[in-house]
Enzyme design. Structure first.
Site, PDB file in Angstrom:
ATOM      1  CB  SER A  45      -2.039  -1.316  -1.803  1.00 29.03           C
ATOM      2  OG  SER A  45      -2.741  -0.171  -1.339  1.00 29.03           O
ATOM      3  CG  HIS A  75      -0.551  -5.083  -4.003  1.00 28.78           C
ATOM      4  ND1 HIS A  75       0.568  -4.703  -3.305  1.00 28.78           N
ATOM      5  CD2 HIS A  75      -1.092  -3.945  -4.526  1.00 28.78           C
ATOM      6  CE1 HIS A  75       0.702  -3.394  -3.394  1.00 28.78           C
ATOM      7  NE2 HIS A  75      -0.283  -2.922  -4.125  1.00 28.78           N
ATOM      8  CD  GLU A  77       3.315  -7.040  -2.067  1.00 30.92           C
ATOM      9  OE1 GLU A  77       4.307  -6.915  -1.329  1.00 30.92           O
ATOM     10  OE2 GLU A  77       2.303  -6.303  -1.983  1.00 30.92           O
ATOM     11  CG  ASN A  80       2.638  -0.770   0.163  1.00 34.69           C
ATOM     12  OD1 ASN A  80       3.489  -0.383  -0.634  1.00 34.69           O
ATOM     13  ND2 ASN A  80       1.343  -0.737  -0.113  1.00 34.69           N
TER      14      ASN A  80
END
Length: 613
Positions: free
Chosen positions: A448, A469, A481, A519
């Protein structure tokens, strides 16, 4: 009597006690979308409203907005015909501020221009009764600077409604250093009467919601401007990965790019010139070109007509087959998953339910048994909830082979690693996979935050390495992702997209940068919330309430930090700061101190809040 004119006083046990002034009539200056919404809110709750505009044409538009909104509410059963008629009867529409000579409180909702607001307040100071409270609905300007245009700055306060005002429950009450306490109390009581939840804060740039929201929006525009990811993928990532009601670019279109630019520019100038609030050049260019969002019919997206929420295709809209998909991907029938933690077992379940043969590799027999039981329990829970039949559960379990040896991955078509977030461990694993697996296998890491390229160069086939991800819990979350490095082939990306589609997941393709999309946008926002708390600007409860009620977020930032884990959050924020070197991304000292103290969130029973264990 109280300090402010108009406050009532009664004697109780020999002591004079302030009593809230009676607010029965209000004025609203400016009948754009926000002003008209505020008029409706007041009138719905039994107050007589004088709605004022600059000329007859603007007044007619404002009246039309109120009538259309209430008509729509009646059609949806939110108002009866009688309630709508009574609501409209409480409103007096007028041109010119002179009509406000007898109101108890007046709120301005004119464009976000300081000199304009100061002129309005100077005029209101002359016209309104000496006891009247003067209120600004500014979303970013200094309430203090507005107040000094009057001879009663102690009776000036901010009341920041959120759009659409009749629907959104949050109101930010913004007091200056000279706002009288009884004025604050009266306005807070008015908010309760309106059925709103208020948070009272000091007069700082962006208040709570905008201070946290617009840095995030600006960062999203930076991603789009640099072609890091498509507009659709950026928006889908935040909706599906974080549960937000809208993606950032669609939200910018709703707010209006001109409004967003003014708010960002004001926050940049008032908030210490933080570069993250400096408007991205693309925003100014779009405003200059008249691409203002929904209200102009075109912004980041194209709309059916000005003011319409209906998005229509344009030259950037992805077609039914992208260039990558047209190139085609490889056939994937058998998948290897390495790891035994929560993410690994979730990924095993996802692939097995989708019909793939799965080889699950763990570190030992005990881990395999635990992981097998975890997958079985999760699938059984789906059966109990009616989301899966018993036969489908049994078939999924039969597709999984549990092993402790990487050698059993020799004939798989795709390997997904979900081991600990330690780059040395991942690189060693990829080097082993490179020796074991057949040619043409796609290698995927679920990291991540770590660089995917580091895993790729640990092999002799970096073009076959990609990031996949998944989000936790993998069986539930609809987003993946797809992270391509500078060495990843188009064929590998196409294969990954096809696999995601077969799993029922939405693939968001992005480049290999710290944080990827979700993120990279989420954690700076969370970090900013910690800095806000650290500065004693607002309480954790008020900040959480502001973001949930004002922006529609499913969780407040401190609730989310405690769920994610403060140690995990700190690690991700450090990665973002180390790669991007943006001073504003430096982890908040309070976050670091809490982690050092062992306050890691729900998993240990204490983070920003304490929990029963």
């Amino acid at each position: 009597m109280g300090d402010s004119p108009g406050t009532l006083g009664i004697v109780r046990f020999g002591v004079e006690v302030a009593v809230a002034r009676k607010i029965a009539s209000v004025g609203v200056v400016g009948l754009g979308t926000m002003g008209a919404g505020i008029v409706e809110v007041f009138a719905r709750n039994g107050l007589d409203v004088t709605a004022v505009e600059i000329d007859d044409a603007a007044l007619a538009r404002g009246r039309g907005t109120v009538e259309h909104s209430t008509e729509r509410a009646a059609a949806r059963g939110k108002l009866t015909a009688g309630e709508r008629t009574a609501l409209l009867d409480r409103i007096t529409f007028a041109t010119g501020l002179e009509a406000l000579g007898g109101v108890d409180l007046v709120i301005e909702a004119v464009p976000e221009q300081l000199d304009l607001k100061q002129r309005v307040f100077a005029a209101l100071d002359r016209i309104c009764p000496s006891s009247a409270i003067l209120v600004t609905n500014t979303s970013s300007l200094s309430v203090t600077e507005i107040s000094v245009a009057t001879h009663r700055p102690n009776q000036v306060i901010g009341l920041h409604f959120f759009n659409p005002a009749p629907v959104m429950r949050l109101v930010e009450v913004v007091r200056t250093v000279v706002t009288a306490d009884d004025v604050v109390a009266d306005v807070e009581a008015l908010c309760a009467r309106l059925g709103k939840t208020d948070v009272t804060i000091g007069d700082r740039a962006g208040f709570i919601a905008n201070a946290l929201l617009f840095g995030y929006l600006n960062h999203a525009v930076t991603m789009y401007e640099s072609r890091y990811a498509s507009r659709e993928d950026i928006d889908a990532a935040m909706r599906l990965g974080c549960g937000l009601p809208m993606g950032p670019l669609a939200l910018m279109d709703l707010i209006g790019l001109d409004t967003a630019y003014e708010i960002l520019d004001t926050m940049y100038r008032r908030g210490g010139r933080d570069r993250r609030h400096a408007p991205v050049p693309l925003i100014k260019q779009m405003v200059t070109a008249g691409l203002l969002g929904r209200k102009s019919g075109r912004g980041f997206y194209r709309y059916e007509k000005p003011g319409s929420p209906v998005v229509v295709p344009d030259e950037q809209t992805p077609g039914p087959a992208t260039a990558e998909a047209a190139d085609g991907g490889r056939t994937v029938a058998k998948v290897g998953v390495v790891g035994s933690g929560t993410m690994a077992t979730g990924i095993v379940e996802v692939f097995a339910k989708a019909g793939y043969e799965v080889v699950a590799v763990t570190r030992g027999p005990d881990r395999s048994a635990q992981a097998r039981d975890t997958v079985r329990a999760s699938l059984t829970k789906a059966v109990v909830r009616g989301k899966l039949s018993e036969s489908d559960r049994d078939a999924a379990l039969d597709r999984v082979t549990w092993t402790t040896s990487l050698d059993h991955l020799g004939d798989v078509d795709l390997v997904v690693e979900a081991v600990v977030e330690d780059l040395a461990v991942k690189k060693a694993l990829f080097a082993n996979l490179d020796e074991i697996c057949k040619p043409g296998v796609l290698f995927a890491t679920t990291t991540s935050s770590l660089p995917v390229i580091e895993c790729a160069v640990a092999t002799n086939r970096p073009s076959d390495v990609i990031g996949l991800h998944f989000f936790n819990p993998a069986p539930v979350m609809g987003l993946v992702e797809v992270v391509r490095t500078i060495r990843t082939s188009d064929e590998a990306v196409a294969t990954a997209r096809q696999v995601c589609a077969a799993l029922g997941k939405y693939p968001v393709v992005c480049s290999d940068r710290a944080g990827f999309v979700v993120n990279a946008l989420l954690f700076p926002y969370l970090n900013d919330a910690v800095k806000m708390l650290e500065a004693s600007y607002a309480t954790a409860d008020d900040i959480d309430s502001a973001m949930k009620l004002g922006c529609g977020y499913p969780m407040g930032p401190f609730e989310l930090l405690d769920v994610v884990g403060l140690d995990v959050s700190l690690a991700i924020q450090r990665e973002l700061y180390l790669e991007l070197r943006e001073p504003g991304f430096a982890p908040a000292p309070l976050l670091e101190h809490l982690v050092t103290a062992g306050y890691l969130g729900r998993k240990v029973g204490r983070g920003f809040r304490a929990y029963d264990r």
